[in-house]
Structures are given as C-alpha cells and as structure tokens.
Design a protein around this motif. Sequence first.
Motif, PDB file in Angstrom:
ATOM      1  N   ALA A  44      49.723  38.064  24.930  1.00  0.00           N
ATOM      2  CA  ALA A  44      49.281  36.883  25.661  1.00  0.00           C
ATOM      3  C   ALA A  44      50.345  35.787  25.624  1.00  0.00           C
ATOM      4  O   ALA A  44      50.629  35.148  26.653  1.00  0.00           O
ATOM      5  CB  ALA A  44      47.970  36.356  25.077  1.00  0.00           C
ATOM      6  N   LEU A  45      50.953  35.571  24.482  1.00  0.00           N
ATOM      7  CA  LEU A  45      52.013  34.564  24.365  1.00  0.00           C
ATOM      8  C   LEU A  45      53.197  34.899  25.272  1.00  0.00           C
ATOM      9  O   LEU A  45      53.736  34.020  25.968  1.00  0.00           O
ATOM     10  CB  LEU A  45      52.482  34.454  22.913  1.00  0.00           C
ATOM     11  N   LEU A  46      53.611  36.156  25.263  1.00  0.00           N
ATOM     12  CA  LEU A  46      54.740  36.575  26.107  1.00  0.00           C
ATOM     13  C   LEU A  46      54.412  36.411  27.596  1.00  0.00           C
ATOM     14  O   LEU A  46      55.262  35.958  28.385  1.00  0.00           O
ATOM     15  CB  LEU A  46      55.103  38.031  25.810  1.00  0.00           C
ATOM     16  N   LEU A  47      53.200  36.774  27.971  1.00  0.00           N
ATOM     17  CA  LEU A  47      52.812  36.662  29.380  1.00  0.00           C
ATOM     18  C   LEU A  47      52.727  35.215  29.837  1.00  0.00           C
ATOM     19  O   LEU A  47      53.133  34.886  30.958  1.00  0.00           O
ATOM     20  CB  LEU A  47      51.467  37.370  29.594  1.00  0.00           C
ATOM     21  N   TRP A  48      52.212  34.331  28.993  1.00  0.00           N
ATOM     22  CA  TRP A  48      52.166  32.914  29.343  1.00  0.00           C
ATOM     23  C   TRP A  48      53.573  32.344  29.495  1.00  0.00           C
ATOM     24  O   TRP A  48      53.837  31.532  30.398  1.00  0.00           O
ATOM     25  CB  TRP A  48      51.384  32.109  28.308  1.00  0.00           C
ATOM     26  N   LEU A 181      51.604  37.439  37.021  1.00  0.00           N
ATOM     27  CA  LEU A 181      51.849  37.140  35.611  1.00  0.00           C
ATOM     28  C   LEU A 181      50.797  36.193  35.050  1.00  0.00           C
ATOM     29  O   LEU A 181      50.353  36.342  33.907  1.00  0.00           O
ATOM     30  CB  LEU A 181      53.249  36.546  35.430  1.00  0.00           C
ATOM     31  N   THR A 182      50.393  35.226  35.854  1.00  0.00           N
ATOM     32  CA  THR A 182      49.345  34.299  35.406  1.00  0.00           C
ATOM     33  C   THR A 182      48.027  35.032  35.237  1.00  0.00           C
ATOM     34  O   THR A 182      47.286  34.806  34.268  1.00  0.00           O
ATOM     35  CB  THR A 182      49.182  33.152  36.415  1.00  0.00           C
ATOM     36  N   LYS A 183      47.718  35.918  36.174  1.00  0.00           N
ATOM     37  CA  LYS A 183      46.504  36.728  36.069  1.00  0.00           C
ATOM     38  C   LYS A 183      46.536  37.566  34.799  1.00  0.00           C
ATOM     39  O   LYS A 183      45.546  37.614  34.038  1.00  0.00           O
ATOM     40  CB  LYS A 183      46.383  37.632  37.300  1.00  0.00           C
ATOM     41  N   SER A 184      47.664  38.213  34.539  1.00  0.00           N
ATOM     42  CA  SER A 184      47.784  39.044  33.350  1.00  0.00           C
ATOM     43  C   SER A 184      47.687  38.218  32.073  1.00  0.00           C
ATOM     44  O   SER A 184      47.127  38.673  31.068  1.00  0.00           O
ATOM     45  CB  SER A 184      49.116  39.802  33.378  1.00  0.00           C
ATOM     46  N   ALA A 185      48.237  36.987  32.109  1.00  0.00           N
ATOM     47  CA  ALA A 185      48.180  36.115  30.935  1.00  0.00           C
ATOM     48  C   ALA A 185      46.732  35.752  30.602  1.00  0.00           C
ATOM     49  O   ALA A 185      46.329  35.753  29.433  1.00  0.00           O
ATOM     50  CB  ALA A 185      49.008  34.858  31.173  1.00  0.00           C
ATOM     51  N   TRP A 186      45.946  35.416  31.630  1.00  0.00           N
ATOM     52  CA  TRP A 186      44.536  35.106  31.402  1.00  0.00           C
ATOM     53  C   TRP A 186      43.792  36.333  30.870  1.00  0.00           C
ATOM     54  O   TRP A 186      42.941  36.230  29.973  1.00  0.00           O
ATOM     55  CB  TRP A 186      43.882  34.600  32.681  1.00  0.00           C
ATOM     56  N   VAL A 226      51.921  43.845  27.948  1.00  0.00           N
ATOM     57  CA  VAL A 226      52.752  43.105  28.907  1.00  0.00           C
ATOM     58  C   VAL A 226      53.074  43.984  30.108  1.00  0.00           C
ATOM     59  O   VAL A 226      52.706  43.682  31.241  1.00  0.00           O
ATOM     60  CB  VAL A 226      54.050  42.585  28.253  1.00  0.00           C
ATOM     61  N   ILE A 227      53.770  45.089  29.863  1.00  0.00           N
ATOM     62  CA  ILE A 227      54.191  45.952  30.973  1.00  0.00           C
ATOM     63  C   ILE A 227      52.999  46.558  31.724  1.00  0.00           C
ATOM     64  O   ILE A 227      52.910  46.423  32.954  1.00  0.00           O
ATOM     65  CB  ILE A 227      55.135  47.059  30.458  1.00  0.00           C
ATOM     66  N   PRO A 228      52.039  47.226  31.046  1.00  0.00           N
ATOM     67  CA  PRO A 228      50.925  47.823  31.803  1.00  0.00           C
ATOM     68  C   PRO A 228      50.066  46.815  32.562  1.00  0.00           C
ATOM     69  O   PRO A 228      49.800  47.025  33.756  1.00  0.00           O
ATOM     70  CB  PRO A 228      50.109  48.547  30.720  1.00  0.00           C
ATOM     71  N   PRO A 229      49.609  45.700  31.942  1.00  0.00           N
ATOM     72  CA  PRO A 229      48.781  44.764  32.704  1.00  0.00           C
ATOM     73  C   PRO A 229      49.475  44.178  33.931  1.00  0.00           C
ATOM     74  O   PRO A 229      48.841  43.965  34.962  1.00  0.00           O
ATOM     75  CB  PRO A 229      48.445  43.668  31.685  1.00  0.00           C
ATOM     76  N   VAL A 230      50.776  43.895  33.806  1.00  0.00           N
ATOM     77  CA  VAL A 230      51.512  43.359  34.959  1.00  0.00           C
ATOM     78  C   VAL A 230      51.523  44.380  36.089  1.00  0.00           C
ATOM     79  O   VAL A 230      51.279  44.051  37.262  1.00  0.00           O
ATOM     80  CB  VAL A 230      52.944  42.973  34.554  1.00  0.00           C
ATOM     81  N   LEU A 231      51.799  45.625  35.746  1.00  0.00           N
ATOM     82  CA  LEU A 231      51.823  46.679  36.760  1.00  0.00           C
ATOM     83  C   LEU A 231      50.433  46.941  37.321  1.00  0.00           C
ATOM     84  O   LEU A 231      50.268  47.126  38.536  1.00  0.00           O
ATOM     85  CB  LEU A 231      52.397  47.962  36.155  1.00  0.00           C
ATOM     86  N   PHE A 232      49.424  46.950  36.464  1.00  0.00           N
ATOM     87  CA  PHE A 232      48.057  47.171  36.925  1.00  0.00           C
ATOM     88  C   PHE A 232      47.575  46.019  37.807  1.00  0.00           C
ATOM     89  O   PHE A 232      46.895  46.235  38.807  1.00  0.00           O
ATOM     90  CB  PHE A 232      47.110  47.336  35.744  1.00  0.00           C
ATOM     91  N   ALA A 233      47.918  44.780  37.411  1.00  0.00           N
ATOM     92  CA  ALA A 233      47.483  43.618  38.193  1.00  0.00           C
ATOM     93  C   ALA A 233      48.055  43.655  39.598  1.00  0.00           C
ATOM     94  O   ALA A 233      47.425  43.192  40.554  1.00  0.00           O
ATOM     95  CB  ALA A 233      47.898  42.327  37.488  1.00  0.00           C
ATOM     96  N   LYS A 234      49.244  44.211  39.728  1.00  0.00           N
ATOM     97  CA  LYS A 234      49.872  44.306  41.043  1.00  0.00           C
ATOM     98  C   LYS A 234      49.384  45.529  41.815  1.00  0.00           C
ATOM     99  O   LYS A 234      49.157  45.463  43.036  1.00  0.00           O
ATOM    100  CB  LYS A 234      51.398  44.391  40.876  1.00  0.00           C
ATOM    101  N   GLY A 235      49.211  46.654  41.118  1.00  0.00           N
ATOM    102  CA  GLY A 235      48.923  47.901  41.805  1.00  0.00           C
ATOM    103  C   GLY A 235      47.468  48.206  42.058  1.00  0.00           C
ATOM    104  O   GLY A 235      47.107  48.684  43.134  1.00  0.00           O
ATOM    105  N   ILE A 236      46.587  47.915  41.084  1.00  0.00           N
ATOM    106  CA  ILE A 236      45.179  48.301  41.204  1.00  0.00           C
ATOM    107  C   ILE A 236      44.479  47.696  42.416  1.00  0.00           C
ATOM    108  O   ILE A 236      43.734  48.392  43.110  1.00  0.00           O
ATOM    109  CB  ILE A 236      44.414  47.970  39.899  1.00  0.00           C
ATOM    110  N   PRO A 237      44.683  46.385  42.730  1.00  0.00           N
ATOM    111  CA  PRO A 237      44.001  45.838  43.910  1.00  0.00           C
ATOM    112  C   PRO A 237      44.371  46.543  45.206  1.00  0.00           C
ATOM    113  O   PRO A 237      43.574  46.589  46.146  1.00  0.00           O
ATOM    114  CB  PRO A 237      44.462  44.368  43.931  1.00  0.00           C
TER     115      PRO A 237
END
Length: 299
Positions: A44-48, A181-186, A226-237
Amino acid sequence: MTKYILMVLAGAVSFGILSSFVKIAYQQGYSPAEISFSQAFTGALLLWLLARIVSPGFSVRSVGRRQIAALLGTGATIGLATFYYYVSVHYIPASLAIVLLMQFTWMGLLFDWLFFRKRPSLMEAGISAVIIGGTVLAGNLWGNTDFHVSWTGIFYVLLASVLYAGYIVANSRAGKHMPNLTKSAWIMTGSALAIGLVNLPSLATESHLGFALGQWALFLALFGTVIPPVLFAKGIPHVGAGISGILMTAELPVAVITAHFLLGEQLTTTQLIGIVIMLGAIIAMNRYRVRKVKPVAAN
C-alpha cells in the motif's frame, strides 16, 4: 483485448511465484499474520508513492465516498483471501491447497451470473470444467488414496477461494474512472486494514518485526501487492470478471513449477499433463474471447 488478457496473465504469474518464497519465510519462523500484513502494508505504501508521482493532480473528491468504500471492500476481499490461503498451507499439503483455491474459476462465473445476471456461455462453462479437471491432475491428486487431511485447512482454503472470486467480480466494477495506481493503492489499503484488524491481537505481540521481515515484506509486496493489482486493475475491467477468473488459473502451473525448481518439490508426469491441459484450455479461451470481441469492435 489481447494486451489486457496478457496483463491479467502476467499478474497471475506474479502471484504464482509467491507461495514458494512464503514457505521459505515460514521456515525462518515467520507467521501467516506477519507475512500477509507486512506484505499488504508495504504494498500500500509503495502504491501510494507511485500514485502521487504518476497522478499528482488527481483529487479524491472527484470520486466520492461510495467509490472509496467499494475499493476498500475490494481490497479487504483480496487481503483476507491471501491471509486465509497462507493459513491453509499450515494444515494441508500445498498441492491440495492450490487445487482447492482454483475453485474461484467457476465461482467467479457463478457470482457474475447470480449477482449481475451475466450468464456464462457453453464455451465458458466447458472450458471451466476442463480447467477444474486439469487442476486435479496438476495438484497430483489423481489416484491419491490418502484422505487424512485437515478439515480446518480445507475450510480456510475454500474460504480464500470464495473471497478471491468476490475480489475478481468487485475489481471489475469498482473504481473504473480512477487512475489505475490510485485504484490499486486504495485496494491495498483496504487489504492491509482487513488483515490488520483480523490479526490485531497476534500482531501486537509478535517479536519478529524488524529489518529481516522488512526485506521479506518488500519482496512479497512487489510481486504480490504491487505488480498484480496494477495489472489486474487495468486488465480485468476490459476482460471481464468471468474470463479473468479463468485466466488467473495460470497461477497454479506457475506455483507448481516454481516449487519444483526452488524447493525441490516433486513434479510428476501426471502433474505435467494437468498443467498442459490447463494451459491449453486457457489458450483456447483466449482465442475464443478475441474472436467474440472482434466483430463488436468492427461495428
């Protein structure tokens, strides 16, 4: 569509390598609570930090409290899924745990059908059945007569599977108009909060907090939060919850192969056959999905 499919697959691969390293961390005396919470908190810290660098002008006010609550809830599901999966491997063999975790494939399609009336096609249902059959072989359960397993471990991993499926569905619908990135941070903030609340008594008394745990936290955070949530946030929708759930089964063969080379775990011919079946089914689904979307894009 292809690039979004690859994003989801890459995120699943990143998740797949984690279990072997987590087992090494356990051998050094760390607990599931320590590993999962430090991983989520560091992530979470890295993503923020990355979110502030990439999207410095984004305002939370433009999103609203409901969206933030939805993202925190999404994070809670993946956080608790990770924690309960880590707990389960203390009670049951890792091969059985990963096989049972893979049940989120059909659960994701079922959730989409029950809650959003998105009925899976016959192709999706058929491929899901093939993948489930492949997981049995890849988990080396074919012909296994040893049924002396812990029901506690089975309960925890099935709970993780349900939460994982809920995460896929929630992630496909929450925060669509927010920077990735903001979505993944939340989401990771919700993950850390949920794991921390569930494990507050044990974390308050742990004695392993220090530089060594911080090293594990940084490594696991990069590849797990960090890596999976960013990729999932972009790809899954773009791919959709049902298909994403199927694509994310790539985590299983990656986990099995990594464990073989890193930990020296046995990799049998039966497991290899199961892995090939799964990969073939995933590739077939990708081709089906791309052909299905192309006519729509042409219009």
